[in-house]
Each structure stands twice: as C-alpha cells, then as structure tokens.
Design an enzyme around this catalytic site. Sequence first.
Site, short mmCIF file in Angstrom:
data_model
loop_
_atom_site.label_atom_id
_atom_site.label_comp_id
_atom_site.label_asym_id
_atom_site.label_seq_id
_atom_site.Cartn_x
_atom_site.Cartn_y
_atom_site.Cartn_z
CD GLU A 95 -2.81 -1.19 2.43
OE1 GLU A 95 -3.99 -1.50 2.30
OE2 GLU A 95 -2.28 -0.99 3.53
CB CYS A 109 3.07 7.43 3.23
SG CYS A 109 3.67 6.23 4.40
CB CYS A 116 8.30 -4.84 8.68
SG CYS A 116 9.72 -4.04 9.45
CB CYS A 120 7.83 -2.30 16.21
SG CYS A 120 9.43 -1.85 15.50
CB CYS A 123 4.33 -1.73 13.98
SG CYS A 123 4.24 -1.51 12.20
CB CYS A 334 1.83 6.19 11.18
SG CYS A 334 3.05 7.06 10.28
N1 SAH Z 1 10.09 0.85 9.46
C1 SAH Z 1 10.30 2.25 9.45
C2 SAH Z 1 9.31 2.99 8.56
C3 SAH Z 1 7.91 2.47 8.53
S1 SAH Z 1 7.02 2.62 10.04
C4 SAH Z 1 10.25 2.81 10.85
O1 SAH Z 1 9.90 2.08 11.77
O2 SAH Z 1 10.58 3.98 11.02
C5 SAH Z 1 6.58 4.33 9.96
C6 SAH Z 1 6.20 4.96 11.28
O3 SAH Z 1 4.96 4.43 11.76
C7 SAH Z 1 7.21 4.72 12.37
O4 SAH Z 1 7.59 5.95 12.95
C8 SAH Z 1 6.44 3.89 13.38
O5 SAH Z 1 6.92 4.13 14.67
C9 SAH Z 1 5.02 4.37 13.14
N2 SAH Z 1 3.98 3.47 13.63
C10 SAH Z 1 3.94 2.13 13.53
N3 SAH Z 1 2.82 1.64 14.11
C11 SAH Z 1 2.13 2.72 14.57
C12 SAH Z 1 0.89 2.88 15.23
N4 SAH Z 1 0.12 1.85 15.52
N5 SAH Z 1 0.49 4.14 15.55
C13 SAH Z 1 1.26 5.20 15.22
N6 SAH Z 1 2.42 5.11 14.57
C14 SAH Z 1 2.87 3.88 14.25
FE1 SF4 Z 2 8.77 -2.46 10.83
FE2 SF4 Z 2 6.59 -1.37 11.85
FE3 SF4 Z 2 8.80 -1.47 13.29
FE4 SF4 Z 2 8.68 0.21 11.18
S1 SF4 Z 2 7.46 0.32 13.04
S2 SF4 Z 2 10.36 -1.20 11.75
S3 SF4 Z 2 7.40 -1.03 9.80
S4 SF4 Z 2 7.63 -3.26 12.57
#
Ligand code: SAH
Ligand code: SF4
Length: 351
Positions: A95, A109, A116, A120, A123, A334
């Site tokens: 997406e 974006c 991934c 995390c 996420c 995000c």
């Molecule tokens: N993997 C990279 C880029 C993709 S994630 C990274 O982690 O930076 C992009 C952003 O989305 C990151 O800053 C992450 O912390 C944020 N993010 C992920 N899950 C989220 C959520 N549930 N609510 C708000 N931000 C989130």
């Molecule tokens: Fe991967 Fe989501 Fe962590 Fe970004 S925030 S590194 S997309 S698991």
Amino acid sequence: MHTLERIDVKGLDQEDLKVFFAKMGEKAFRVKQLVSWIYARGATDFDHMTDISKVLRQKLAERLDISEWEPELVQTSRDGTEKYLFRLEDGQSIEAVRIPMDEGRSTLCISTQVGCAMQCSFCLTGTFGLIRNLSTSEIVHQVTASLTRGPVTNIVMMGMGEPLHNLDNVVKAIHILSNSDGLKFSKRRITLSTSGLVPEMLELGRRVEVNLAVSLNATTDEVRDMLMPVNRRYPLKELMAACRAFPLRPHRRITFEYILIGGVNDSLEDARRLVKLLHGVKGKVNLIPFNEHTGSSFRSPAPAQMDAFQTYLLDRDIVATRRASKGQDISAACGQLKGLSDASTKLLPAS
Ligand code: SAH
Ligand code: SF4
C-alpha cells in the site's frame, strides 16, 4: 525463437541506463531523452517518443518495459487522504498513501518491503513478519502510479517495511526519484524513516543525501527493548551516537518520530529524558498519537497528556510538532498498513 525478458525501466538508474545504451552502441544523451519521456512526460508507449528514431524505438520496446502500474483498489478518506493498494507480480500486495497537506502539497507515503522483519510490538505491519524486499522498480512504481492520480510534492518512506533492511534497492530508488531529468524530487523532499539499524544508517549517509527520520518511541532501553526489538541490538546510546555522526546539510535536522502510547512512554519523566537524549543532536521531534488497531492492547494517549508532553519539549526549545493522524477512517494512518485486500469489504474498486 528465444525472446529476451524485458527489463522494467523503472528499476534502472542513470548509471544502469548509461551501460544499457552503451551496450547497444548508442550515445549517452539517449539516457536523458528516455528518462525525460518516461518520468517528466509520463510516456508509456515508445511510439510517442518522436525524437527517437523508429528503429531505435523498436529495439527499445523489445528490451524495456515502460508500462505504468494501476492501483487495484483506491480508498478515499473523508479528509482527502487516498490509499492505494498495488498487486505485485507474485500476488503479494503493498500500500501507498497520499496525504493532502496545506497549500496544494501532498505527501506520498510509500512501502519498501512486503511486511517487515523488525517486529515492533505496536505496529500492525510488523505482525506479519518479512515476506520480501521490494525491488527498486516496485518502489519507484508506487510514486509514478500515484502521480497519475494527483500531485505528489514530498515522499516519505514510512509505509510498510524497514527501508534500511532493503538498502541497495532503496538507495537506487532515491537516485531515480531525484534524477533532475526525470521526476526531479530534490533529496530534501524525500524522507527515509528507520527503526534504527545503526550500521545501515551510517552506510546510507555515505551513499546518498536524504532526510532521515528515526523512530525513537522510547527514552529508556527497557521500554524501547519492549517496543522495538531492534533496540536490543542497537541500544539508545549507540543509536544516538549514530545520529550525531549522520551527515547533515547545513540547517537540516533529523526527525525523531515519537509515538505516544498511553501509560507506556507519555509521562513528563519521559519528556525530560527525551530532552536529555537529544542533547547535541541536530534534531526535531514529531509526536504521533498511537493509532489503535485490533490485536494490540496499547492505547492512544490522553489528549491532555499529549499537550503536556509537547509543551514540555517546546518550553525547552525543542522543535516538537504533532502528526495529524489523517486517513483514520480508511486505516491509512501510520502503522496501519497491512496490504491485504481481502481484509476489508469497504474497499472500493479503482475508477
Ligand atoms: N520501518 C520504518 C518505517 C515504517 S514505520 C520505521 O519504523 O521507522 C513508519 C512509522 O509508523 C514509524 O515511525 C512507526 O513508529 C510508526 N507506527 C507504527 N505503528 C504505529 C501505530 N500503531 N500508531 C502510530 N504510529 C505507528
Ligand atoms: Fe517495521 Fe513497523 Fe517497526 Fe517500522 S514500526 S520497523 S514497519 S515493525
């Protein structure tokens, strides 16, 4: 008869194209011509390239694929945010999200991986694990396909995936997107967001100029270990040292993304530690309220807590902005990208 497999031109940067044309016995100016037709004028048919001879056009058509992607699905949010779902050749999907900003600007974006590997805990993308890296052309296609549907002034690599886990393809894509004969995105308008892969961050700085965003999300190793397993490999001290060493043009800063999660990392004690962590780093903070999703027990912060956190930083002369969470009604915010088209019946077919 054996036919050559055609190469997707959107995976070739300036250097690759130079080699390509040299092998054909063609002059280097052809690179400029082709790049300008494809990216600046959006050509998807060699026959339109009237300043290239018919014979050469035919030869190019045999070897290069210049077709454009179409999103399989488009969802439009009440606030104007659009989410595109692209189906990849192997059936996977990714997406991209276009977020309208003020003054006619739009931020796109884009994704850099299917899934991934970083896991995390907050996420949604992370819950699927890594399926595969995107190729350079799959990264570039998200931009060109979105451009056929409206303006894109800024690009952020904040969709699915950890861009630094796919460094070679991502760097090449940045070269293609910023080519001054093509799409002309200056490197100031491209931002790469990372969870903090330290060696790759430093390698990125050596290879290409780009805005860097670091997902910090915690102020102690204990909490960051829990939220972002990458922290066990590269703890805060190492991460911040890498940020200090990252090459920045004058007046540029690293963006530190900080998701505020209710009761986890949103206390004023955290704000105080954050100020300390940023000492001596050319940085600014982008506060993001945690976007809740089913399957996660984390909660958004209380609005008053977010205000207090931001005020604490501002009072100490730290630039701290808040990310307006757009596209909530279409799960485009995000961390909510998952790239599975069958997950929702609300998706509208692309028109
Ligand atoms: N993997 C990279 C880029 C993709 S994630 C990274 O982690 O930076 C992009 C952003 O989305 C990151 O800053 C992450 O912390 C944020 N993010 C992920 N899950 C989220 C959520 N549930 N609510 C708000 N931000 C989130
Ligand atoms: Fe991967 Fe989501 Fe962590 Fe970004 S925030 S590194 S997309 S698991």
